[in-house]
Design an enzyme around this catalytic site. Structure first.
Site, short mmCIF file in Angstrom:
data_model
loop_
_atom_site.label_atom_id
_atom_site.label_comp_id
_atom_site.label_asym_id
_atom_site.label_seq_id
_atom_site.Cartn_x
_atom_site.Cartn_y
_atom_site.Cartn_z
N CYS A 2 5.02 5.14 -3.92
CA CYS A 2 5.36 6.15 -4.47
C CYS A 2 4.06 6.96 -4.51
O CYS A 2 2.92 6.59 -4.86
CB CYS A 2 6.15 6.18 -5.65
N ARG A 27 2.28 6.89 1.20
CA ARG A 27 2.70 6.03 0.08
C ARG A 27 4.05 5.61 -0.11
O ARG A 27 4.50 4.95 -0.79
CB ARG A 27 2.19 6.55 -1.29
N TRP A 73 9.03 5.74 -2.53
CA TRP A 73 9.42 4.51 -1.85
C TRP A 73 10.29 3.79 -2.70
O TRP A 73 9.88 3.34 -3.84
CB TRP A 73 8.08 3.72 -1.39
N ASN A 99 5.33 5.80 -10.81
CA ASN A 99 4.91 5.03 -9.41
C ASN A 99 4.80 3.64 -10.35
O ASN A 99 4.22 3.44 -11.09
CB ASN A 99 3.87 5.44 -8.82
N GLY A 100 5.83 2.70 -9.81
CA GLY A 100 5.79 1.43 -10.43
C GLY A 100 6.97 0.70 -10.63
O GLY A 100 7.99 1.31 -10.08
N GLU A 485 -1.95 -10.34 14.03
CA GLU A 485 -2.28 -9.17 13.98
C GLU A 485 -1.57 -8.35 15.01
O GLU A 485 -0.80 -7.17 14.62
CB GLU A 485 -3.77 -8.87 13.62
N LYS A 489 1.49 -5.53 13.90
CA LYS A 489 1.35 -3.99 14.52
C LYS A 489 2.68 -3.69 15.21
O LYS A 489 3.26 -2.34 15.19
CB LYS A 489 0.11 -3.78 15.24
N GLU A 492 5.93 -3.24 13.04
CA GLU A 492 5.90 -2.31 11.96
C GLU A 492 6.05 -1.01 12.43
O GLU A 492 6.60 -0.21 11.86
CB GLU A 492 4.85 -2.50 11.10
N HIS A 508 6.07 -26.69 20.09
CA HIS A 508 6.73 -27.41 19.02
C HIS A 508 7.85 -26.49 18.54
O HIS A 508 8.42 -26.49 17.52
CB HIS A 508 5.89 -27.65 17.79
N LYS A 607 2.08 2.54 2.51
CA LYS A 607 0.76 2.15 2.70
C LYS A 607 0.05 1.15 1.63
O LYS A 607 -0.40 0.26 1.71
CB LYS A 607 -0.23 3.47 2.81
O1 M6R Z 1 -4.15 -2.41 0.95
P1 M6R Z 1 -3.94 -3.87 1.60
O2 M6R Z 1 -4.95 -4.38 2.57
O3 M6R Z 1 -3.93 -4.74 0.32
O4 M6R Z 1 -2.62 -3.80 2.13
C1 M6R Z 1 -1.85 -5.29 2.45
C2 M6R Z 1 -0.92 -5.07 3.33
O5 M6R Z 1 0.25 -4.09 2.57
C3 M6R Z 1 -1.24 -4.02 4.43
O6 M6R Z 1 -1.97 -4.52 5.35
C4 M6R Z 1 0.09 -3.81 5.56
O7 M6R Z 1 0.39 -5.29 6.00
C5 M6R Z 1 0.00 -3.04 6.58
N1 M6R Z 1 1.10 -2.07 6.85
C6 M6R Z 1 -0.50 -3.52 7.94
O8 M6R Z 1 -0.62 -2.77 9.01
#
Ligand code: M6R
Length: 612
Positions: A2, A27, A73, A99-100, A485, A489, A492, A508, A607
């Site tokens: 948010c 956000r 969000w 927000n929270g 990673e 990517k 997501e 395995h 984010k």
């Molecule tokens: O701001 P942060 O690095 O603490 O965020 C951690 C994760 O939320 C963040 O890396 C998330 O996995 C990303 N969307 C990955 O691309």
């Protein structure tokens, strides 16, 4: 999650608020709303993105010089018009954005319902505004005092801003666990979840601390009190954000821009910290703690998501170079499992945003057990750098695309510098090996530039695999986190199921998934286990899997067996993740574009994950 923004001053609030919401949209983007106070509070909200709200209010009256706005969000209550913020109190005299998460909201809600309050949404937030109104009425106190009393009853996290029809020159803002920045302009004040909506109006900001309440009155100086009524002196920080960093700069998406920024961002990350001529690696922010880290019993790295993957790379580097045992933990698991932590443990918290709720809670836990906490963060002035004993910024610049790219390579760069600095201080590395690595490290920005030239080749591969339903990513050693990673990517932003796996573990279990429809991305750059990974590729080929291999330039062996090959420049084995990651970022980007996905704002994500 948010985004919240508020304004009071001589100008019309709407253009400032809506622009602020666009900046904060990363956000959360399932619904948005705005409340502007003129004679009455005019409140408009709608399901959808900020552009939908902007459209919705086109023919509405948005006149007024004080207001609040929110991009959501969803946590409690599905994304719809009713659950969008702001929320009115029953009298419609108060409006709130939040927000929270209010954890004890259901108890508070029951109590308020028995007292006759009518709820219009399923959110946790709405209890706050009714509670504040109820306190105002029954305790006969002013708005700030009512907020104080209400927040003393609340369990959970909040960043809130409230306006009141009865006091049209006043914004009350408060925070605990969720970020809030106050911008101090010429006779005008801004409030936002981060500095991006503020920076074009003023560079003077105050970061609110937990349990602080800001009393922002038109044409008056900012006052801050705690929820226990202790006066605080606002401390003004100077913002150093470059405005152009907040624009797409000719790229179609922020994600692509941020991928292409990596030669610069990695360079910025090393600037002033790596001196190859003098053979010095020095991270100023942790100098005071270097003896403590050097003599640590062990290092525990805590992080989430992509930052956790960077932590895994860090584990290899610290153990290999500095010979310090390392554990890498998901912050969300660590915080709830009563971990054994000693006073001579050093905890490194990694976070792009510096606001991730689980990472913050894990830091507090480790701190309470006496560990030394070091932060690696990107967003200057965010909560994690303020909660740690010492730390270092990655200086990657604002990362706006929800999928983290340049922050990851910057985090890996910092971890490499830290491991080298410790190894040098400990004497756990020979001088010649130290010089060999730092010489290579200095060349990484230009090698990343070189790596980006694979873009056309990646587009060709993306066209072939854009409709695949599953992907497997394999790597060994330092390339295992790169595989994780790469898979994250793809998941997501393209919504294709992908799994990252240590290549040798495939037999395995996951090997059962392989057939002629399964693309398997193998990170097979030059490394100690190169021969072993060739065997793993053979195992996939024997089951008709399709191999897309990331290899070091000039590679012959993998080229002979892989279906598609992408070359990256040669570098030191320990630095390979910084190059091998780039084609994987581009692959997910192009596949997602071809599938028509929302690149910078993928569904269900945000984010900054400021809720647990
Ligand atoms: O701001 P942060 O690095 O603490 O965020 C951690 C994760 O939320 C963040 O890396 C998330 O996995 C990303 N969307 C990955 O691309």
């Amino acid at each position: 999650m948010c985004g919240i923004v508020a304004y009071v001053g001589p100008n019309q609030a709407y253009p400032i608020l809506i622009k602020g919401l666009y900046r904060l949209e990363y956000r959360g983007y399932d619904s948005a709303g705005i409340a502007i106070l003129d004679k009455d509070i005019k409140l408009y909200k709608t399901k959808g993105k900020v552009a939908d709200l902007d459209n919705f209010v086109k023919d509405k009256d948005v006149t007024g010089t004080i207001g609040i706005a929110h991009t959501r969000w969803a946590t409690h209550g599905e994304p719809n018009n009713a659950n969008a913020h702001p929320h009115f109190s029953n009298s419609k005299k108060l409006a709130i954005i939040h927000n929270g998460i209010i954890e004890n909201y259901s108890t508070l809600r029951e109590e308020l319902i028995t007292r006759g309050y009518i709820f219009c949404s399923n959110t946790d937030t709405e209890v706050l505004v009714h509670l504040i109104e109820d306190i105002q009425i029954h305790e006969n106190v002013n708005l700030m005092e009512a907020v104080q009393l209400a927040l003393n009853q609340v369990i959970g996290a909040y960043a809130i801003v409230i306006i009141s029809k009865d006091d049209p020159d006043l914004l009350i803002a408060a925070r605990k666990g969720s970020p809030l920045v106050i911008g101090i302009g010429e006779n005008e004040t801004f409030v936002a979840s981060d500095a991006t909506p503020i920076v074009e109006y003023t560079r003077n900001v105050v970061y609110l601390d937990d349990e602080e309440i800001a009393i922002i009155r038109r044409n008056q100086e900012l006052k801050i009190k705690t929820i226990k009524n202790i006066d605080k002196t606002p401390y003004i920080h100077k913002l150093e954000i470059n405005l152009s960093a907040l624009e797409k700069g000719g790229f179609d998406h922020f994600m692509l821009k941020e991928i292409y920024e990596q030669p610069r961002s990695i360079g910025d990350c090393m600037r002033g910290r790596l001196n190859v001529e003098k053979g010095i690696v020095s991270l100023g922010g942790i100098l005071d703690y270097i003896e403590k880290i050097k003599n640590a019993n062990r290092i525990i790295i805590i992080a989430c998501g992509t930052s956790w993957h960077a932590g895994l790379v860090g584990e290899y580097l610290f153990e290999e170079l500095a010979r310090i045992p390392v554990e890498v933990e998901y912050a969300s698991e660590f915080r709830y499992r009563n971990p054994v932590i000693y006073e001579d443990d050093v905890v490194i918290a990694i976070s792009q945003s510096g606001e991730t709720a689980d990472t913050l809670a894990a830091i507090e836990l480790a701190k309470s057990k006496g560990a030394t906490i070091i932060g690696i963060c990107n967003v200057v002035g965010s909560s994690i750098p303020r909660a740690t004993h010492a730390g270092t910024y990655t200086h990657a610049g604002p990362e706006i695309g929800v999928a983290s790219t340049k922050a990851f390579t910057a985090q890996v760069t910092i971890l490499t510098l830290m491991a080298l600095m410790l190894a040098d201080k400990k004497g756990s590395i020979s001088k010649s090996r130290f010089h060999q690595i730092i010489n290579e490290l200095e060349k990484i920005p230009s090698k990343v530039e070189e790596t980006l030239k694979v873009n056309d080749e990646i587009i060709r591969i993306a066209k072939i695999f854009k409709d695949s339903r599953n992907f497997l990513y394999l790597g060994r050693g330092l390339n295992f986190p790169v595989a994780l990673e790469g898979a994250l990517k793809l998941k997501e932003i393209s919504y294709i199921h992908a799994e990252g796996y240590p290549a040798a573990e495939m037999k395995h279990g996951p090997i059962a998934l392989i057939d002629e429809k399964m693309p398997v991305v193998v990170i097979a750059t030059n490394q100690g286990v190169y021969e072993k990974i060739i065997s793993n590729i053979e195992e996939v080929k024997a089951r008709k899997g399709i191999i897309i291999a990331i290899v070091t330039e000039g590679d012959k062996s993998v080229r002979n067996i892989a279906d598609y090959v992408i070359e990256v420049p040669d570098t030191d084995e320990l630095l390979a993740p910084l190059l091998a990651t780039i084609p994987l970022q581009l692959l997910s980007y192009h596949i997602a574009v071809m599938r028509g996905c929302s690149i910078d704002q993928p569904r269900n994500l945000a984010k900054s994950v400021t809720v647990e």
